[in-house]
Design an enzyme around this catalytic site. Structure first.
Site, PDB file in Angstrom:
ATOM      1  N   SER A 124      38.287  10.324  59.534  1.00  0.00           N
ATOM      2  CA  SER A 124      39.385   9.615  60.187  1.00  0.00           C
ATOM      3  C   SER A 124      40.537   9.405  59.212  1.00  0.00           C
ATOM      4  CB  SER A 124      38.867   8.251  60.644  1.00  0.00           C
ATOM      5  OG  SER A 124      39.926   7.418  61.045  1.00  0.00           O
ATOM      6  N   TYR A 148      34.354   0.005  58.661  1.00  0.00           N
ATOM      7  CA  TYR A 148      34.309   1.287  59.389  1.00  0.00           C
ATOM      8  C   TYR A 148      34.935   2.400  58.548  1.00  0.00           C
ATOM      9  CZ  TYR A 148      35.995   5.027  62.406  1.00  0.00           C
ATOM     10  OH  TYR A 148      36.303   6.265  62.918  1.00  0.00           O
ATOM     11  N   LYS A 152      33.396   5.993  56.552  1.00  0.00           N
ATOM     12  CA  LYS A 152      33.902   7.378  56.647  1.00  0.00           C
ATOM     13  C   LYS A 152      34.144   7.945  55.248  1.00  0.00           C
ATOM     14  CE  LYS A 152      33.817   7.880  61.037  1.00  0.00           C
ATOM     15  NZ  LYS A 152      32.963   8.863  61.690  1.00  0.00           N
TER      16      LYS A 152
HETATM   17  P1  NAD Z   1      32.512   7.759  70.966  1.00  0.00           P
HETATM   18  O1  NAD Z   1      31.950   6.420  70.715  1.00  0.00           O
HETATM   19  O2  NAD Z   1      33.086   8.050  72.311  1.00  0.00           O
HETATM   20  O3  NAD Z   1      31.400   8.885  70.665  1.00  0.00           O
HETATM   21  C1  NAD Z   1      30.418   8.728  69.675  1.00  0.00           C
HETATM   22  C2  NAD Z   1      29.077   9.114  70.311  1.00  0.00           C
HETATM   23  O4  NAD Z   1      28.064   8.976  69.320  1.00  0.00           O
HETATM   24  C3  NAD Z   1      28.685   8.227  71.479  1.00  0.00           C
HETATM   25  O5  NAD Z   1      28.304   9.031  72.580  1.00  0.00           O
HETATM   26  C4  NAD Z   1      27.493   7.414  70.956  1.00  0.00           C
HETATM   27  O6  NAD Z   1      26.578   7.103  71.983  1.00  0.00           O
HETATM   28  C5  NAD Z   1      26.932   8.366  69.910  1.00  0.00           C
HETATM   29  N1  NAD Z   1      26.193   7.723  68.816  1.00  0.00           N
HETATM   30  C6  NAD Z   1      26.605   6.692  68.031  1.00  0.00           C
HETATM   31  N2  NAD Z   1      25.672   6.416  67.116  1.00  0.00           N
HETATM   32  C7  NAD Z   1      24.649   7.302  67.297  1.00  0.00           C
HETATM   33  C8  NAD Z   1      23.413   7.520  66.662  1.00  0.00           C
HETATM   34  N3  NAD Z   1      23.008   6.748  65.664  1.00  0.00           N
HETATM   35  N4  NAD Z   1      22.632   8.523  67.105  1.00  0.00           N
HETATM   36  C9  NAD Z   1      23.015   9.308  68.143  1.00  0.00           C
HETATM   37  N5  NAD Z   1      24.174   9.136  68.790  1.00  0.00           N
HETATM   38  C10 NAD Z   1      24.985   8.145  68.379  1.00  0.00           C
HETATM   39  O7  NAD Z   1      33.577   8.041  69.821  1.00  0.00           O
HETATM   40  P2  NAD Z   1      34.664   9.208  69.695  1.00  0.00           P
HETATM   41  O8  NAD Z   1      35.995   8.614  69.917  1.00  0.00           O
HETATM   42  O9  NAD Z   1      34.236  10.376  70.494  1.00  0.00           O
HETATM   43  O10 NAD Z   1      34.537   9.508  68.142  1.00  0.00           O
HETATM   44  C11 NAD Z   1      33.702  10.543  67.644  1.00  0.00           C
HETATM   45  C12 NAD Z   1      33.730  10.491  66.135  1.00  0.00           C
HETATM   46  O11 NAD Z   1      35.069  10.642  65.685  1.00  0.00           O
HETATM   47  C13 NAD Z   1      33.221   9.171  65.548  1.00  0.00           C
HETATM   48  O12 NAD Z   1      32.471   9.452  64.386  1.00  0.00           O
HETATM   49  C14 NAD Z   1      34.506   8.434  65.189  1.00  0.00           C
HETATM   50  O13 NAD Z   1      34.315   7.560  64.104  1.00  0.00           O
HETATM   51  C15 NAD Z   1      35.416   9.586  64.812  1.00  0.00           C
HETATM   52  N6  NAD Z   1      36.842   9.271  64.999  1.00  0.00           N
HETATM   53  C16 NAD Z   1      37.275   8.796  66.199  1.00  0.00           C
HETATM   54  C17 NAD Z   1      38.620   8.474  66.372  1.00  0.00           C
HETATM   55  C18 NAD Z   1      39.130   7.887  67.667  1.00  0.00           C
HETATM   56  O14 NAD Z   1      40.162   7.226  67.661  1.00  0.00           O
HETATM   57  N7  NAD Z   1      38.460   8.111  68.800  1.00  0.00           N
HETATM   58  C19 NAD Z   1      39.518   8.659  65.313  1.00  0.00           C
HETATM   59  C20 NAD Z   1      39.038   9.159  64.099  1.00  0.00           C
HETATM   60  C21 NAD Z   1      37.685   9.471  63.947  1.00  0.00           C
HETATM   61  C1  WQD Z   2      48.126   2.047  67.861  1.00  0.00           C
HETATM   62  C2  WQD Z   2      49.402   1.220  67.827  1.00  0.00           C
HETATM   63  C3  WQD Z   2      49.046  -1.109  67.377  1.00  0.00           C
HETATM   64  C4  WQD Z   2      46.870  -1.967  71.093  1.00  0.00           C
HETATM   65  C5  WQD Z   2      42.699   2.986  65.380  1.00  0.00           C
HETATM   66  C6  WQD Z   2      41.736   2.884  64.222  1.00  0.00           C
HETATM   67  C7  WQD Z   2      41.660   4.193  63.481  1.00  0.00           C
HETATM   68  C8  WQD Z   2      41.355   5.371  64.421  1.00  0.00           C
HETATM   69  C9  WQD Z   2      42.259   5.361  65.623  1.00  0.00           C
HETATM   70  C10 WQD Z   2      38.984   5.796  64.372  1.00  0.00           C
HETATM   71  C11 WQD Z   2      49.444   0.196  66.700  1.00  0.00           C
HETATM   72  C12 WQD Z   2      49.610  -0.920  68.771  1.00  0.00           C
HETATM   73  C13 WQD Z   2      47.571  -1.345  70.076  1.00  0.00           C
HETATM   74  C14 WQD Z   2      47.536  -2.957  71.880  1.00  0.00           C
HETATM   75  C15 WQD Z   2      49.535  -2.588  70.591  1.00  0.00           C
HETATM   76  N1  WQD Z   2      40.018   5.301  64.943  1.00  0.00           N
HETATM   77  N2  WQD Z   2      48.877  -1.638  69.842  1.00  0.00           N
HETATM   78  N3  WQD Z   2      48.851  -3.212  71.598  1.00  0.00           N
HETATM   79  O1  WQD Z   2      45.147   1.033  64.989  1.00  0.00           O
HETATM   80  O2  WQD Z   2      46.425   3.221  64.767  1.00  0.00           O
HETATM   81  O3  WQD Z   2      43.992   3.266  64.862  1.00  0.00           O
HETATM   82  O4  WQD Z   2      42.270   4.061  66.243  1.00  0.00           O
HETATM   83  O5  WQD Z   2      38.878   6.333  63.303  1.00  0.00           O
HETATM   84  O6  WQD Z   2      40.668   4.051  62.538  1.00  0.00           O
HETATM   85  O7  WQD Z   2      42.166   1.862  63.359  1.00  0.00           O
HETATM   86  O8  WQD Z   2      45.233   2.709  66.899  1.00  0.00           O
HETATM   87  O9  WQD Z   2      45.502   2.575  69.338  1.00  0.00           O
HETATM   88  O10 WQD Z   2      44.622   0.548  68.102  1.00  0.00           O
HETATM   89  O11 WQD Z   2      47.001   1.186  67.843  1.00  0.00           O
HETATM   90  O12 WQD Z   2      50.724  -2.862  70.383  1.00  0.00           O
HETATM   91  O13 WQD Z   2      46.951  -3.567  72.791  1.00  0.00           O
HETATM   92  O14 WQD Z   2      49.477   0.445  69.048  1.00  0.00           O
HETATM   93  O15 WQD Z   2      49.590  -2.255  66.784  1.00  0.00           O
HETATM   94  O16 WQD Z   2      50.781   0.108  66.264  1.00  0.00           O
HETATM   95  P1  WQD Z   2      45.275   2.457  65.308  1.00  0.00           P
HETATM   96  P2  WQD Z   2      45.523   1.733  68.115  1.00  0.00           P
END
Ligand code: NAD
Ligand code: WQD
Length: 338
Positions: A124, A148, A152
């Site tokens: 991430s 979190y 990562k």
């Molecule tokens: P999500 O929660 O929708 O998907 C994650 C999946 O992993 C879920 O289906 C959950 O049931 C499964 N899971 C969690 N722990 C598990 C375990 N111990 N064993 C088996 N399954 C397990 O999340 P997502 O948004 O699809 O994110 C996928 C990956 O990408 C995550 O690792 C997340 O940290 C990373 N990521 C997400 C974002 C985002 O904003 N969505 C941004 C950056 C990185």
């Molecule tokens: C985006 C913008 C808020 C909600 C997060 C995680 C990051 C990654 C992606 C996993 C910001 C603003 C938000 C609301 C708002 N996930 N906002 N009102 O914080 O950039 O990133 O998700 O790895 O680790 O931190 O994303 O969508 O929460 O916010 O004004 O109700 O929207 O302040 O500027 P963020 P976000």
């Protein structure tokens, strides 16, 4: 290839499953459904016209992972499984270190014992912490703030050490920026439990009438309109990025690399609200509230490395991200009103 998707029933994993299956890969999903629903599997079958193989299990169950790797003759693992709520990770850090870090170590041990050495890991942009400069390239220092984010970075460090110890590993850590949007079918998308923390699903629930109004967290940032700026990337572009990464690791002798997956474009909260209103033909009432603790003013990627190395770049526009989010919201959110 036979590809195992840990967390493949989740938001990003399910979209990636579609792209991989459409390319002719065999996909095996491994998920404990802690943050996803089994109904996703039927929906994936509807989209792809193929049967979905899914193992209901936890990545910390090493013997089940080993059996799965052997039985399905897995060539590569795409590791999406993880907990991802930033706020929750400060309240219960042990759950995050156990699930994300210990879970990954267990997965890696199972892979090692079965000689499966191709891994694409969901990292991430949160590993960068407060930006020192923009756009953020892969050389930017890492300093995540939340537990979190630390999980990562710790996983990246473990992966790097593993690759140093044995150069036959092919490991890619992909640092996603802000994934949004949904598949064009409207059948799969992001479906957070409870009130969404992230902006796009929150806007969707306001547009659909489940939540009254959006709270914009601060309009006094040093950005063009004062609201926070992020690099929103369509989840289908992200899914294509995994395909490109698989192709790359199969053809290059790099044991470990990290790479940004973003668009390179910053978009403010107000801009996103305006675009969503236009695409959904809905008013999004909002109020300006205090800054959210831990938020930064702006964060967007330098995505050049992904293009230079893998020939990948994002294609979808912010309007498409909003339109596809709305299409998914309008088919999936009815249950919240019932
Ligand atoms: P999500 O929660 O929708 O998907 C994650 C999946 O992993 C879920 O289906 C959950 O049931 C499964 N899971 C969690 N722990 C598990 C375990 N111990 N064993 C088996 N399954 C397990 O999340 P997502 O948004 O699809 O994110 C996928 C990956 O990408 C995550 O690792 C997340 O940290 C990373 N990521 C997400 C974002 C985002 O904003 N969505 C941004 C950056 C990185
Ligand atoms: C985006 C913008 C808020 C909600 C997060 C995680 C990051 C990654 C992606 C996993 C910001 C603003 C938000 C609301 C708002 N996930 N906002 N009102 O914080 O950039 O990133 O998700 O790895 O680790 O931190 O994303 O969508 O929460 O916010 O004004 O109700 O929207 O302040 O500027 P963020 P976000």
């Amino acid at each position: 290839m036979n590809i195992l998707l840990t967390g493949g029933a989740g938001y990003i994993g399910s979209h990636t499953a579609v792209v991989l299956m459409q390319e002719g890969h065999e996909v095996i999903i491994f998920d404990n459904f802690s943050n996803s629903k089994r109904s996703v599997l039927n929906r994936l079958e509807k989209i792809t016209g193929k049967l979905i193989v899914c193992i209901d299990g936890d990545i910390r169950n090493r013997s089940l992972v080993k059996q799965t790797l052997q039985y399905y003759k897995i060539d590569a693992v795409l590791h999406f499984a993880g907990l991802k709520a930033v706020g929750e990770s400060s309240e219960d850090p042990l759950a995050y270190y156990d699930n994300n870090v210990a879970g990954t170590i267990s997965l890696l041990m199972a892979m090692k014992s079965c000689s499966v050495k191709i891994l694409i890991f969901s990292s991430s942009a949160t590993v960068y912490g407060v930006p020192h400069y923009l756009p953020i390239d892969e050389k930017h220092p890492t300093d995540p703030e939340s537990p979190y984010g630390k999980t990562k970075l710790q996983i990246e460090q473990i992966l790097s050490d593993l690759a140093k110890s044995d150069s036959s590993w092919r490991i890619f850590a992909l640092r996603y920026f802000n994934p949004v949007g949904a598949h064009e079918s409207g059948l799969i998308g992001e479906d957070p439990n409870g009130t969404p923390n992230n902006l796009m699903p929150y806007i969707s629930q306001v547009a659909y009438g489940i939540l009254d109004k959006l709270k914009i967290y601060g309009n006094d940032y040093d950005t063009p309109d004062g609201t926070g700026v992020r690099d929103y990337i369509h989840v289908m572009d992200l899914a294509e990025g995994h395909l490109a990464a698989l192709d790359y690791v199969g053809n290059h002798n790099e044991a470990f690399s990290v790479m940004n997956l973003g668009t390179g474009n910053g978009c403010s909260v107000l801009e996103l609200v305006n675009l969503y209103e236009y695409e959904a033909s809905k008013k999004i009432p909002y109020e300006i509230s205090a800054r959210r603790t831990g938020d930064i003013a702006a964060c967007y990627a330098n995505p050049e490395m992904a293009f230079l190395k893998m020939g990948w770049k994002s294609k979808k526009t912010l309007r498409e991200m909003c339109f596809d989010s709305w299409r998914w919201a309008s088919t999936s959110l009815q249950k919240h009103k019932d």
